[in-house]
Design a protein around this motif. Structure first.
Motif, PDB file in Angstrom:
ATOM      1  N   TRP A  44       0.836  -1.210   0.000  1.00 20.69           N
ATOM      2  CA  TRP A  44       0.000   0.000   0.000  1.00 20.69           C
ATOM      3  C   TRP A  44       0.869   1.259   0.000  1.00 20.69           C
ATOM      4  N   GLU A  45       1.851   1.314   0.902  1.00 23.29           N
ATOM      5  CA  GLU A  45       2.693   2.505   0.995  1.00 23.29           C
ATOM      6  C   GLU A  45       3.465   2.735  -0.305  1.00 23.29           C
ATOM      7  N   SER A  46       4.022   1.657  -0.857  1.00 22.86           N
ATOM      8  CA  SER A  46       4.881   1.815  -2.040  1.00 22.86           C
ATOM      9  C   SER A  46       4.077   2.164  -3.289  1.00 22.86           C
ATOM     10  N   SER A  47       2.766   1.926  -3.268  1.00 22.98           N
ATOM     11  CA  SER A  47       1.974   2.217  -4.472  1.00 22.98           C
ATOM     12  C   SER A  47       1.378   3.624  -4.452  1.00 22.98           C
ATOM     13  N   GLN A  48       1.634   4.401  -3.389  1.00 21.64           N
ATOM     14  CA  GLN A  48       1.150   5.782  -3.358  1.00 21.64           C
ATOM     15  C   GLN A  48       2.006   6.641  -4.277  1.00 21.64           C
ATOM     16  N   SER A  49       1.372   7.623  -4.911  1.00 22.36           N
ATOM     17  CA  SER A  49       2.150   8.446  -5.846  1.00 22.36           C
ATOM     18  C   SER A  49       3.049   9.438  -5.110  1.00 22.36           C
ATOM     19  N   GLU A  50       2.667   9.795  -3.879  1.00 24.52           N
ATOM     20  CA  GLU A  50       3.510  10.708  -3.099  1.00 24.52           C
ATOM     21  C   GLU A  50       4.149   9.952  -1.949  1.00 24.52           C
ATOM     22  N   TRP A  51       5.247  10.530  -1.422  1.00 31.98           N
ATOM     23  CA  TRP A  51       5.863   9.945  -0.235  1.00 31.98           C
ATOM     24  C   TRP A  51       4.944  10.144   0.967  1.00 31.98           C
ATOM     25  N   LEU A  52       4.842   9.115   1.801  1.00 34.55           N
ATOM     26  CA  LEU A  52       3.989   9.175   2.986  1.00 34.55           C
ATOM     27  C   LEU A  52       4.821   9.138   4.255  1.00 34.55           C
ATOM     28  N   GLU A  53       4.472   9.999   5.218  1.00 39.01           N
ATOM     29  CA  GLU A  53       5.107   9.915   6.522  1.00 39.01           C
ATOM     30  C   GLU A  53       4.840   8.538   7.132  1.00 39.01           C
ATOM     31  N   THR A  54       5.831   8.051   7.867  1.00 37.92           N
ATOM     32  CA  THR A  54       5.701   6.749   8.530  1.00 37.92           C
ATOM     33  C   THR A  54       4.469   6.693   9.428  1.00 37.92           C
ATOM     34  N   LEU A  55       4.162   7.812  10.094  1.00 32.80           N
ATOM     35  CA  LEU A  55       2.992   7.844  10.967  1.00 32.80           C
ATOM     36  C   LEU A  55       1.715   7.499  10.200  1.00 32.80           C
ATOM     37  N   LYS A  56       1.614   7.992   8.959  1.00 30.93           N
ATOM     38  CA  LYS A  56       0.406   7.712   8.172  1.00 30.93           C
ATOM     39  C   LYS A  56       0.310   6.229   7.823  1.00 30.93           C
ATOM     40  N   VAL A  57       1.458   5.603   7.627  1.00 33.69           N
ATOM     41  CA  VAL A  57       1.468   4.162   7.329  1.00 33.69           C
ATOM     42  C   VAL A  57       1.040   3.388   8.575  1.00 33.69           C
ATOM     43  N   LEU A  58       1.543   3.808   9.733  1.00 36.47           N
ATOM     44  CA  LEU A  58       1.144   3.181  11.000  1.00 36.47           C
ATOM     45  C   LEU A  58      -0.360   3.320  11.209  1.00 36.47           C
TER      46      LEU A  58
END
Length: 280
Positions: A84-98
Motif C-alpha cells: 500500500w505505501e509503495s503504491s502511493q504516488s507521493e511519499w507518505l510519513e511513517t505515521l500515516k502508514v502506522l
C-alpha cells in the motif's frame, strides 16, 4: 491466562533496497522479545517498502523491492509484505502508514476515516454511551482487560531511532504520536547507544515505557548499502540475502554503478516537504 495477552503487529518501514537476512532477523528478535515478556502475543509482521517518491539515492523501483521482499517472506508463516505505501504516488510519513495499518485492524463498526482515527482509549468510552448498541455477551471467564484491538508497533533498527535526531527528517508531533499511540520496537546492538539517545530526547524519555529496546546479542552487520556495494563490484552476496532474492537480483541485473546514481543530487522527500511546510 494466555487470553490476557496484548496482541501485537510489527510494522517495518524502510527502503528494503534490497531486503537482507538482517531485515528478516529483526522480526524474529522482536517476536522472541515480546513472547519472553509473557505479556504480548505477536500475531503478524508487516514489511512496508517505501515508495519511489521518497527519492533516496540509489533507490531502485518499488516494484522490484516489493517483489524481492515477497520472495524473501514466501515461506514465513507470520511476516508478510504490504505494498500500500509503495503504491502511493507521493511519499507518505511513517505515521500515516502506522495509522493505516492500525485502522485496518479495527472492527468494521469502529472504523472512521484515516484522519480522525480514534485513539484506543476513547473507543471503550464511546461504546458505553450508546446503550442501544448490541454488545457482544461477555463470556464468564473473559477478562475485562483483554485489549481487543492489536497494537501496531513500529519495528526499527537503532539507525532509525537515531534518525529521529536529524533536523527536518521527522516532525516532532509525528515522533510523539508514534511513541504515544503506537510504540517502537528498536533492535539495538549489545552495548549500543539507543538508551543514551532516548535519555537525551525529552519526547522519547517521556514515552520510554512505549519504546521496547531489544538487545541483539548475535550481531549482524549486513546492510543494504553494503550489499549494493558488493554487487556493484561483482562480489558475492550469498548467505547475506535469501537465495531467492540473490537469484532475482542476478536475473534482473538490478544493482549497478548506474542504479546507485538514481536520485543523485535530489533532496529526500521528507526534507523537501518539511522545508516547504516551514515556509508556509
Amino acid at each position: 491466562d494466555p487470553d490476557r495477552k496484548t496482541e501485537v503487529v510489527l510494522l517495518a518501514c524502510g527502503s528494503f533496497n534490497p531486503i537482507t537476512n538482517m531485515h528478516l532477523r529483526l522480526f524474529e528478535l522482536a517476536k522472541d522479545y515480546f513472547h519472553e515478556t509473557g505479556k504480548y502475543k505477536v500475531i503478524k509482521g508487516i514489511i512496508s517498502p517505501v515508495g519511489d517518491a521518497y527519492k533516496k539515492k540509489g533507490l531502485i523501483s518499488a516494484n522490484h523491492r516489493v517483489t524481492m521482499a515477497k520472495l524473501a517472506t514466501k515461506n514465513s508463516d507470520w511476516v508478510e509484505v504490504d505494498d500500500w505505501e509503495s503504491s502511493q504516488s507521493e511519499w507518505l510519513e511513517t505515521l500515516k502508514v502506522l495509522r493505516y495499518h492500525h485502522q485496518k485492524l479495527l472492527p468494521p463498526d469502529a472504523t472512521n476515516s484515516l484522519e480522525d482515527a480514534v485513539p484506543l482509549t476513547k473507543l471503550g468510552r464511546k461504546r458505553k454511551q450508546e446503550p442501544n448498541r448490541h454488545e457482544p455477551v461477555k463470556k464468564k471467564n473473559q477478562s475485562p482487560d483483554i485489549k481487543s484491538v492489536p497494537q501496531v508497533k513500529l519495528l526499527c533498527g537503532s539507525d532509525m531511532l537515531e534518525s529521529f535526531g536529524i533536523p527536518n527528517l521527522w516532525k516532532l508531533e509525528d515522533i510523539t504520536e508514534i511513541v504515544e499511540k503506537h510504540g517502537l520496537v528498536c533492535i539495538s546492538r549489545a552495548g549500543n547507544n539507543a538508551q543514551k539517545f532516548i535519555y537525551e530526547s525529552d519526547v522519547l524519555w517521556r514515552h520510554k515505557n512505549n519504546i521496547h529496546l531489544v538487545e541483539e546479542w548475535i550481531t549482524n552487520d549486513i546492510s543494504s548499502t553494503k550489499i549494493r556495494r558488493a554487487l556493484r563490484r561483482g562480489q558475492s552476496i550469498r548467505y547475506l540475502v535469501p537465495d531467492v532474492v540473490r537469484a532475482y537480483i542476478e536475473k534482473n541485473n538490478l544493482y549497478s554503478p548506474e542504479s546507485e546514481d538514481t536520485n543523485a543530487g535530489v533532496l529526500l522527500a521528507p526534507f523537501q516537504k518539511h522545508a516547504s511546510d516551514s515556509k508556509n
